[in-house]
Motif scaffolding. Structure first.
Motif, PDB file in Angstrom:
ATOM      1  N   ASP A  55      45.533  48.889  33.653  1.00 61.40           N
ATOM      2  CA  ASP A  55      46.249  48.634  34.899  1.00 61.40           C
ATOM      3  C   ASP A  55      45.603  49.338  36.089  1.00 61.40           C
ATOM      4  O   ASP A  55      45.470  48.759  37.171  1.00 61.40           O
ATOM      5  N   THR A  56      45.206  50.595  35.894  1.00 64.20           N
ATOM      6  CA  THR A  56      44.668  51.365  37.011  1.00 64.20           C
ATOM      7  C   THR A  56      43.353  50.776  37.492  1.00 64.20           C
ATOM      8  O   THR A  56      43.112  50.652  38.698  1.00 64.20           O
ATOM      9  N   GLY A  57      42.480  50.417  36.563  1.00 62.56           N
ATOM     10  CA  GLY A  57      41.206  49.834  36.956  1.00 62.56           C
ATOM     11  C   GLY A  57      41.375  48.526  37.698  1.00 62.56           C
ATOM     12  O   GLY A  57      40.737  48.294  38.732  1.00 62.56           O
ATOM     13  N   VAL A  58      42.266  47.671  37.208  1.00 62.15           N
ATOM     14  CA  VAL A  58      42.483  46.380  37.839  1.00 62.15           C
ATOM     15  C   VAL A  58      43.086  46.550  39.231  1.00 62.15           C
ATOM     16  O   VAL A  58      42.810  45.764  40.150  1.00 62.15           O
ATOM     17  N   SER A  59      43.888  47.604  39.421  1.00 62.27           N
ATOM     18  CA  SER A  59      44.546  47.809  40.713  1.00 62.27           C
ATOM     19  C   SER A  59      43.569  48.175  41.820  1.00 62.27           C
ATOM     20  O   SER A  59      43.943  48.189  42.998  1.00 62.27           O
ATOM     21  N   THR A 100      41.266  46.459  42.964  1.00 59.11           N
ATOM     22  CA  THR A 100      40.876  45.261  43.712  1.00 59.11           C
ATOM     23  C   THR A 100      42.030  44.282  43.699  1.00 59.11           C
ATOM     24  O   THR A 100      42.915  44.347  42.825  1.00 59.11           O
ATOM     25  N   ASN A 101      42.028  43.375  44.655  1.00 60.40           N
ATOM     26  CA  ASN A 101      43.026  42.311  44.681  1.00 60.40           C
ATOM     27  C   ASN A 101      42.466  40.992  44.180  1.00 60.40           C
ATOM     28  O   ASN A 101      43.092  39.946  44.342  1.00 60.40           O
ATOM     29  N   LYS A 102      41.284  41.054  43.563  1.00 57.90           N
ATOM     30  CA  LYS A 102      40.642  39.847  43.043  1.00 57.90           C
ATOM     31  C   LYS A 102      40.727  39.821  41.524  1.00 57.90           C
ATOM     32  O   LYS A 102      40.914  40.855  40.879  1.00 57.90           O
ATOM     33  N   PRO A 103      40.591  38.644  40.925  1.00 63.57           N
ATOM     34  CA  PRO A 103      40.627  38.571  39.462  1.00 63.57           C
ATOM     35  C   PRO A 103      39.522  39.413  38.841  1.00 63.57           C
ATOM     36  O   PRO A 103      38.380  39.413  39.312  1.00 63.57           O
ATOM     37  N   VAL A 104      39.872  40.131  37.790  1.00 62.17           N
ATOM     38  CA  VAL A 104      38.929  40.989  37.071  1.00 62.17           C
ATOM     39  C   VAL A 104      38.810  40.506  35.635  1.00 62.17           C
ATOM     40  O   VAL A 104      39.815  40.235  34.964  1.00 62.17           O
ATOM     41  N   ILE A 105      37.564  40.396  35.171  1.00 62.30           N
ATOM     42  CA  ILE A 105      37.276  40.045  33.782  1.00 62.30           C
ATOM     43  C   ILE A 105      36.493  41.202  33.170  1.00 62.30           C
ATOM     44  O   ILE A 105      35.475  41.632  33.714  1.00 62.30           O
ATOM     45  N   GLY A 106      36.989  41.728  32.071  1.00 62.74           N
ATOM     46  CA  GLY A 106      36.322  42.840  31.404  1.00 62.74           C
ATOM     47  C   GLY A 106      34.953  42.437  30.884  1.00 62.74           C
ATOM     48  O   GLY A 106      34.814  41.421  30.197  1.00 62.74           O
ATOM     49  N   HIS A 107      33.960  43.244  31.208  1.00 63.37           N
ATOM     50  CA  HIS A 107      32.561  42.937  30.901  1.00 63.37           C
ATOM     51  C   HIS A 107      32.147  43.519  29.560  1.00 63.37           C
ATOM     52  O   HIS A 107      32.267  44.717  29.319  1.00 63.37           O
ATOM     53  N   GLU A 108      31.672  42.672  28.661  1.00 65.55           N
ATOM     54  CA  GLU A 108      31.054  43.063  27.394  1.00 65.55           C
ATOM     55  C   GLU A 108      31.946  44.017  26.599  1.00 65.55           C
ATOM     56  O   GLU A 108      31.544  45.098  26.171  1.00 65.55           O
ATOM     57  N   THR A 109      33.175  43.582  26.404  1.00 63.69           N
ATOM     58  CA  THR A 109      34.163  44.333  25.644  1.00 63.69           C
ATOM     59  C   THR A 109      33.724  44.485  24.195  1.00 63.69           C
ATOM     60  O   THR A 109      33.263  43.532  23.570  1.00 63.69           O
ATOM     61  N   GLY A 110      33.868  45.689  23.667  1.00 68.10           N
ATOM     62  CA  GLY A 110      33.600  45.919  22.249  1.00 68.10           C
ATOM     63  C   GLY A 110      32.303  46.627  21.966  1.00 68.10           C
ATOM     64  O   GLY A 110      32.145  47.808  22.216  1.00 68.10           O
ATOM     65  N   GLU A 163      48.657  43.562  32.582  1.00 68.80           N
ATOM     66  CA  GLU A 163      49.363  42.405  33.133  1.00 68.80           C
ATOM     67  C   GLU A 163      48.557  41.633  34.164  1.00 68.80           C
ATOM     68  O   GLU A 163      48.632  40.412  34.245  1.00 68.80           O
ATOM     69  N   GLU A 164      47.744  42.343  34.975  1.00 71.50           N
ATOM     70  CA  GLU A 164      47.031  41.687  36.058  1.00 71.50           C
ATOM     71  C   GLU A 164      45.576  41.364  35.709  1.00 71.50           C
ATOM     72  O   GLU A 164      44.850  40.847  36.554  1.00 71.50           O
ATOM     73  N   LEU A 165      45.127  41.673  34.494  1.00 75.27           N
ATOM     74  CA  LEU A 165      43.767  41.317  34.088  1.00 75.27           C
ATOM     75  C   LEU A 165      43.660  39.811  33.901  1.00 75.27           C
ATOM     76  O   LEU A 165      44.619  39.151  33.479  1.00 75.27           O
ATOM     77  N   SER A 166      42.476  39.267  34.202  1.00 79.05           N
ATOM     78  CA  SER A 166      42.291  37.816  34.081  1.00 79.05           C
ATOM     79  C   SER A 166      41.456  37.412  32.877  1.00 79.05           C
ATOM     80  O   SER A 166      41.247  36.215  32.664  1.00 79.05           O
ATOM     81  N   GLY A 167      40.959  38.382  32.102  1.00 80.77           N
ATOM     82  CA  GLY A 167      40.219  38.011  30.904  1.00 80.77           C
ATOM     83  C   GLY A 167      39.259  39.080  30.474  1.00 80.77           C
ATOM     84  O   GLY A 167      39.152  40.157  31.070  1.00 80.77           O
ATOM     85  N   TYR A 168      38.564  38.789  29.407  1.00 77.50           N
ATOM     86  CA  TYR A 168      37.525  39.674  28.888  1.00 77.50           C
ATOM     87  C   TYR A 168      36.420  38.821  28.284  1.00 77.50           C
ATOM     88  O   TYR A 168      36.622  37.656  27.915  1.00 77.50           O
TER      89      TYR A 168
END
Length: 958
Positions: free
Chosen positions: A517-521, A523-533, A598-603
């Motif tokens: 949540d903190t990382g996504v907050s 920015t006000n733009k959609p965030v997609i987690g990069h290279e998860t795992g 809740e506000e993340l748009s994907g990974y």
């Protein structure tokens, strides 16, 4: 020979849609070609007539596939090895016959996928193309008269081919996966087109109006205006429902040279929309007819959709979507390049769908037309990227910037019509000028606004956060503020170079509440987690027989041979299974942290599939061929990677029996039609026996799309009087959506004291030896880090990516090096575990002991020892590691625990493991069968542990 500029009109031709021709208007160039491989780079472009062709090849193919070029004998363990290799100029020549019926028509050469090329007709130089991520088109009209001609194509994949050097590290070019092949693959033909025809056809969807805007470029090679009748008609072709919009007839006047025309084709109010669940596709035909000019038809496939942003959310046709993505690094071991046919890509997307994915990001490369066609049909969301993993310049006219803009426009022209093509990035982990990145993005967005744009996936490793010109952000962190406390992070695992202790998952006490949540907050733009795992798995010998193509698995063979020599085949197989189970555990935790945001748009997961390059990163549940390794099933994986996932949010996996098991149930809720009412059935059962101990249900109404709250769950645990491993199952009633969580309950008041006849030692001293020789019992728990030269560090998660790469990067950055282990192999049926229930692999109750552990390097030990818990080392270092083992020493008995559970007494898991050891030491079961001498014990704790030299692997981002 004087160079001639290619006709710009034909350079911009779209791929398949704009070049569709009747079969008798196309000469298929597949088949035999004369070949000369200029190994000495002796012949320049000006010497085309002197090239001494001395070989043949069947195209489409690469030189690797034809076994041409230099036979490769040099091999390393950093990547798969090419069997043949060539970089430089290779000449291809073929005789073609132009029929009389083509007289007066436009003649185009189409090369679907190749490297930098130069083309001649007979000895006339046509021009060159620098496009490597999209198709190349040449206008051969001035030179292809009726009759026989020699068509010559020079393919240059060498260092002096004319491309910026920064391109060579991209997955469009690099030997790490795709390989820097020379050749021509995909469709290869010459087509005849009439004097007036379509050169470019781009379709723009308008969902609200239920129409398609056809932006059409029509050329006219005649000297006078031509009145053209345009007939447009379409049909829904891949649905059980039928729909054929009303045809449309238009007349336009095309001036000499040509012009651009916009046709708005109404699909009607009943038109079907495209999305991941119902990928409805229309085949729209544009037919041109004019007096004295051959009639032509051009088809474009259209998915009526609108993919846009709304604040931090991504929406498809007004409905919020969440991208469950896979990173793709162009891993195709049989060919060394991506498939050119739809069938192979259909298999690819089918596999991903069974594991719950709906999205693919192509890391620094762009696939071929077949990939987009298959994704359209399968309902996948694709993010393509420009072929760059490097630096961008500020000057818009700099070679790298002009290269990227040229490639970007080529990609848009070729693939922009596809409904699946939703996202685009300037490249991978870029650095350099932010203004340069912005300029490229603005230019391409203005050229084609149908896609959402990112400045670059994880540019500057996420440290700079939002920059203002991106539509969405793909990053591992959003800005650098409070990075030490992991606040800007939007994935849980990192190298030790990039995050303290490798990130949240390893550094934080296990729980199911953490999110981003903190990382996504930030920015006000959609965030997609990069290279998860990026969680390693031990090598699997079963896949070696599959490498029957252009790449040889020297790296994997070396790893398998060295591990088998050191540990034996049976133990290596056990390491593979145990490390795979831990890797799956970590992937589940990492993904669920995203689902709880809740506000993340994907990974974008790295990866469900192994990556056999960049030091060899065996991070997949699937091997390089996208085949299962047998470590999980689609059903098990989709429990946490699907459109609907029931989630358990709690502070711990382990509990005392005088506590109340308390947590919250939520629902990740992204199906086609979001669940508005749901009943979640739960049951708590014993993991071993399956006996259900408690059960019930929670009902909720008015659920929101996204992350929906179901309710709280509180269970008394007083009935569990013995240590027990439990499993909490959550299932959405009436569906297959179910998820499980391991839990452990320990009796708090159960007091197990150290047996009176056992002496506890925290270091190896002469007193310990004397004690053992006298025939007494001893428990050795060395203080953590007391023997740095004989141990490795404590790590719970499986080592990140691969040890060789980040060991060097960490050392160069003067950062701690990862302990480099892949979890534990546990003798779960050993009597010691009567009070500490466990599986054969690391699980969450091992986090605290693992974090206080210093596994002992036991390479110098010639004798066998009673191993109870064995550390699994990475394959580069390949130590024998002991965490918990027992032996006889003279007449005495010794139990060694290299996890400092005494220092970890604040954790219930450490205390419980200590109780388990005490009970075992006081029982008759404590009777080690294998013996070590005092000298062997002494050597383990005082000798020098030899470590093989590990070659560093270059990573472009550091």
């Amino acid at each position: 020979m004087k160079m001639k500029r290619l006709n710009c009109l034909f350079l911009l031709f779209a791929c398949c849609a704009a070049l569709m021709a009747q079969e008798n208007r196309r000469i298929d160039l597949s088949g035999y070609w004369k070949l000369f491989i200029d190994t000495q780079q002796k012949y320049s472009v000006e010497q085309v007539a002197a090239v001494p062709y001395n070989d043949t090849i069947v195209l489409p193919a690469t030189l690797d596939e034809a076994q041409k070029g230099e036979r490769v004998t040099w091999q390393n363990t950093g990547r798969l090895s090419r069997k043949y290799s060539f970089a430089g100029r290779a000449w291809y020549q073929k005789e073609i016959i132009i029929p009389q019926s083509w007289e007066g028509e436009v003649k185009l050469l189409h090369l679907e996928r190749t490297k930098v090329t130069h083309v001649w007709v007979d000895e006339h130089y046509v021009g060159n193309s620098l496009l490597i991520a999209s198709s190349q088109q040449y206008d051969l009209t001035p030179w292809l008269s009726t009759g026989v001609h020699q068509l010559t194509i020079l393919v240059d994949n060498g260092a002096t081919c004319g491309l910026p050097e920064a391109v060579y590290s991209s997955h469009q070019w690099s030997d790490e996966t795709q390989t820097n092949w020379n050749g021509i693959v995909g469709q290869l033909f010459v087509a005849a087109k009439p004097a007036v025809d379509v050169s470019k056809l781009q379709a723009y969807s308008h969902v609200k109006e239920r129409s398609v805007e056809l932006r059409t470029t029509i050329y006219n090679t005649l000297d006078e205006p031509v009145e053209v009748a345009v007939a447009i008609y379409g049909v829904l072709f891949n649905s059980a429902e039928t729909h054929a919009p009303a045809p449309q007839d238009i007349k336009v006047t095309v001036p000499p040279g040509g012009g651009e025309f916009v046709f708005n084709y109404a699909l009607g109010a009943e038109a079907k929309l495209w999305n991941e669940y119902t990928p409805n596709l229309y085949r729209i035909q544009v037919e041109l007819s004019a007096s004295g000019v051959r009639r032509t038809k051009h088809a474009v496939t259209v998915g009526l959709r609108q993919f846009v942003t709304q604040g931090r959310h991504l929406t498809m046709n007004g409905t919020r979507v969440f991208l469950r993505g896979k990173h793709d690094g162009c891993v195709f071991p049989l060919t060394g390049y991506a498939p050119t046919n739809v069938a192979d890509w259909m298999r690819y997307f089918d596999i991903l769908r069974t594991y719950g994915f709906n999205h693919v990001r192509f890391h620094s490369w762009c696939p071929l037309e077949a990939a987009f066609e298959a994704a359209d049909l399968k309902g996948f969301y694709l993010q393509a990227e420009l072929p760059l993993w490097g630096a961008v310049e500020e000057n818009p006219d700099a070679p790298i910037n002009t290269f990227l803009i040229r490639e970007g426009k080529g990609i848009m022209d070729c693939f922009g019509n596809h409904a699946s093509f939703v996202g685009f990035a300037t490249g991978n982990e870029l650095w350099g000028s932010i203004e340069g990145m912005k300029g490229i993005t603005r230019t391409l967005r203005a050229y084609d606004g149908r896609h959402l744009y990112a400045l670059g996936s994880n540019f500057n490793l996420g440290w700079l956060g939002e920059q203002g010109d991106e539509d969405f952000i793909v990053a591992c962190r959003v800005g650098g503020q409070n990075d030490a406390s992991f606040e800007p992070h939007v994935r849980s695992s990192f190298s030790f170079t990039d995050a303290i202790d490798g990130g949240l998952l390893n550094a934080t006490y296990p729980n199911t509440r953490m999110n981003f949540d903190t990382g996504v907050s930030n920015t006000n733009k959609p965030v997609i987690g990069h290279e998860t795992g990026q969680f390693q798995v031990y090598p699997n010998s079963c896949e070696l027989k599959k490498y029957t193509g252009v790449l040889y698995p020297h790296n994997l063979i070396s790893f398998v041979e060295r591990t088998n020599r050191k540990h034996g085949i049976a133990k290596s197989e056990q390491f593979f299974r145990a490390s795979g189970a831990l890797s799956l555990l970590c992937y589940k935790a990492d993904v669920e942290m995203s689902l709880r945001t809740e506000e993340l748009s994907g990974y974008q997961m790295l990866d469900i599939q192994d990556f056999p390059g960049q030091g060899t990163a065996l991070v997949g549940m699937l091997d390089s061929f996208m085949d299962s390794k047998g470590l999980t099933t689609p059903e098990e994986f989709t429990a946490f990677n699907a459109e609907v996932v029931p989630l358990w949010l709690a502070s711990s996996y382990t509990w005392y029996n005088d506590e109340t098991l308390s947590g919250e149930v939520k629902l990740f809720n992204y199906p086609e039609h979001a669940l508005t009412d749901a009943v979640v059935e739960w049951k708590l059962c014993e993991r071993v026996s399956g006996v259900v101990r408690q059960s019930g249900s929670l009902a909720a109404t008015n659920l929101s799309r996204g992350l929906a709250r179901i309710g709280d769950l509180q269970l008394a645990l007083s009935g569990y009087v013995h240590p027990v491993a439990l499993q909490l199952e959550l299932r959405v009633s009436g569906t297959n959506y179910a998820n499980t969580y391991p839990l452990w309950v320990y009796p708090r008041k159960a007091s197990v004291k150290k047996p009176a006849d056992v002496t506890l030692f925290t270091s190896v001293t002469p007193k310990l030896y004397k004690h053992l020789v006298a025939g007494k019992k001893a428990l050795l728990i060395p203080t953590a880090h007391a023997y740095p030269n004989q141990t490795v560090g404590g790590l719970f998660t499986s080592d990140y990516w691969n040890y060789s790469m980040f060991k060097t990067i960490s050392e160069n950055a003067k950062k701690p090096v990862s302990p480099g282990t892949l979890g534990y192999l546990i003798a779960d049926e050993h009597p010691l575990f009567h009070l500490f229930p466990t599986s054969t692999h690391s699980d969450w109750q091992w986090w605290a002991p693992a974090r206080h552990a210093s596994p002992l390097i036991m390479d110098n030990l010639d004798s066998e020892v009673g191993m109870i818990v064995e550390g699994i080392d990475n394959v580069e270092r390949n130590h024998k590691l002991g965490l918990l083992f027992e032996c006889k020493v003279g007449k005495g008995k010794l139990l060694v625990c290299m996890a400092d559970v005494l220092s970890g007494s604040a954790y219930k898991e450490c205390n419980q493991l200590l109780k388990a050891m005490y009970q075992y030491l006081g029982s008759e079961a404590f009777n080690p069968q294998l013996e070590l001498t005092v000298e062997e014990i002494n050597l383990l704790f005082t000798g020098t542990a030899g470590t093989p030299k590990i070659e560093g692997v270059r990573n472009v981002s550091y």
